[in-house]
Design an enzyme around this catalytic site. Sequence first.
Site, PDB file in Angstrom:
ATOM      1  N   ASN A  90      39.891   2.145  14.563  1.00  0.00           N
ATOM      2  CA  ASN A  90      40.317   2.451  15.923  1.00  0.00           C
ATOM      3  C   ASN A  90      39.188   2.093  16.878  1.00  0.00           C
ATOM      4  O   ASN A  90      38.014   2.329  16.572  1.00  0.00           O
ATOM      5  CB  ASN A  90      40.661   3.938  16.050  1.00  0.00           C
ATOM      6  CG  ASN A  90      41.826   4.341  15.160  1.00  0.00           C
ATOM      7  OD1 ASN A  90      42.791   3.590  15.033  1.00  0.00           O
ATOM      8  ND2 ASN A  90      41.740   5.503  14.546  1.00  0.00           N
ATOM      9  N   HIS A 117      33.711   3.201  12.261  1.00  0.00           N
ATOM     10  CA  HIS A 117      34.094   3.653  10.924  1.00  0.00           C
ATOM     11  C   HIS A 117      35.416   3.004  10.541  1.00  0.00           C
ATOM     12  O   HIS A 117      36.254   2.715  11.392  1.00  0.00           O
ATOM     13  CB  HIS A 117      34.199   5.177  10.842  1.00  0.00           C
ATOM     14  CG  HIS A 117      35.046   5.791  11.904  1.00  0.00           C
ATOM     15  ND1 HIS A 117      34.604   5.967  13.201  1.00  0.00           N
ATOM     16  CD2 HIS A 117      36.319   6.254  11.885  1.00  0.00           C
ATOM     17  CE1 HIS A 117      35.562   6.521  13.926  1.00  0.00           C
ATOM     18  NE2 HIS A 117      36.622   6.696  13.153  1.00  0.00           N
TER      19      HIS A 117
HETATM   20  P1  AMP Z   1      38.860   7.995  14.870  1.00  0.00           P
HETATM   21  O1  AMP Z   1      40.011   8.642  15.581  1.00  0.00           O
HETATM   22  O2  AMP Z   1      39.161   6.633  14.348  1.00  0.00           O
HETATM   23  O3  AMP Z   1      37.582   8.058  15.696  1.00  0.00           O
HETATM   24  O4  AMP Z   1      38.625   8.863  13.571  1.00  0.00           O
HETATM   25  C1  AMP Z   1      37.741   9.932  13.504  1.00  0.00           C
HETATM   26  C2  AMP Z   1      38.086  10.696  12.269  1.00  0.00           C
HETATM   27  O5  AMP Z   1      36.982  11.527  11.938  1.00  0.00           O
HETATM   28  C3  AMP Z   1      39.301  11.624  12.420  1.00  0.00           C
HETATM   29  O6  AMP Z   1      40.304  11.203  11.504  1.00  0.00           O
HETATM   30  C4  AMP Z   1      38.747  13.007  12.088  1.00  0.00           C
HETATM   31  O7  AMP Z   1      39.640  13.786  11.341  1.00  0.00           O
HETATM   32  C5  AMP Z   1      37.484  12.675  11.313  1.00  0.00           C
HETATM   33  N1  AMP Z   1      36.424  13.681  11.360  1.00  0.00           N
HETATM   34  C6  AMP Z   1      35.934  14.307  12.448  1.00  0.00           C
HETATM   35  N2  AMP Z   1      34.931  15.127  12.099  1.00  0.00           N
HETATM   36  C7  AMP Z   1      34.782  15.018  10.769  1.00  0.00           C
HETATM   37  C8  AMP Z   1      33.914  15.616   9.806  1.00  0.00           C
HETATM   38  N3  AMP Z   1      32.995  16.522  10.151  1.00  0.00           N
HETATM   39  N4  AMP Z   1      34.044  15.257   8.507  1.00  0.00           N
HETATM   40  C9  AMP Z   1      34.980  14.352   8.146  1.00  0.00           C
HETATM   41  N5  AMP Z   1      35.821  13.754   8.996  1.00  0.00           N
HETATM   42  C10 AMP Z   1      35.733  14.078  10.288  1.00  0.00           C
END
Ligand code: AMP
Length: 115
Positions: free
Chosen positions: A86, A99
């Site tokens: 994203n 990521h």
């Molecule tokens: P995005 O929307 O592509 O920025 O994805 C960010 C992702 O990070 C989301 O799917 C969240 O659920 C995940 N996320 C946020 N904080 C954490 C965390 N502490 N550990 C693992 N995943 C996380």
Amino acid sequence: MSTIFEKIIAGEIPADIIYRDDHLICFPDINPAAPVHLLIVPLKPVPTADDLSDDDAALVGHMFIVARDLARQHGLAENGYRLVINCKADGGQEVPHLHLHLLGGRHLGPMAGRS
Ligand code: AMP
């Protein structure tokens, strides 16, 4: 201010790190959207895909090769899986640290809404 992923990389916030090398780490998404939902996160703090430079080509390629291997290890290779990056607000990016999402373990349906 460092992002939550930088804090995980630095060991300041716990995560179940299932893979680590000199360039990236991988851990499960805290709010999984599929039976397997892993995040492949470069150590280098590139905020978004739009911030990648030409010099990052090998890093991005490495992220995909690690995703391939993790997908195989999690039994996803035969039926398939989805890799998602994203980018910024319209792309739905929540964490401003590049990521790659690896999603699988069920039929994932259409890629995105068409509205
Ligand atoms: P995005 O929307 O592509 O920025 O994805 C960010 C992702 O990070 C989301 O799917 C969240 O659920 C995940 N996320 C946020 N904080 C954490 C965390 N502490 N550990 C693992 N995943 C996380």
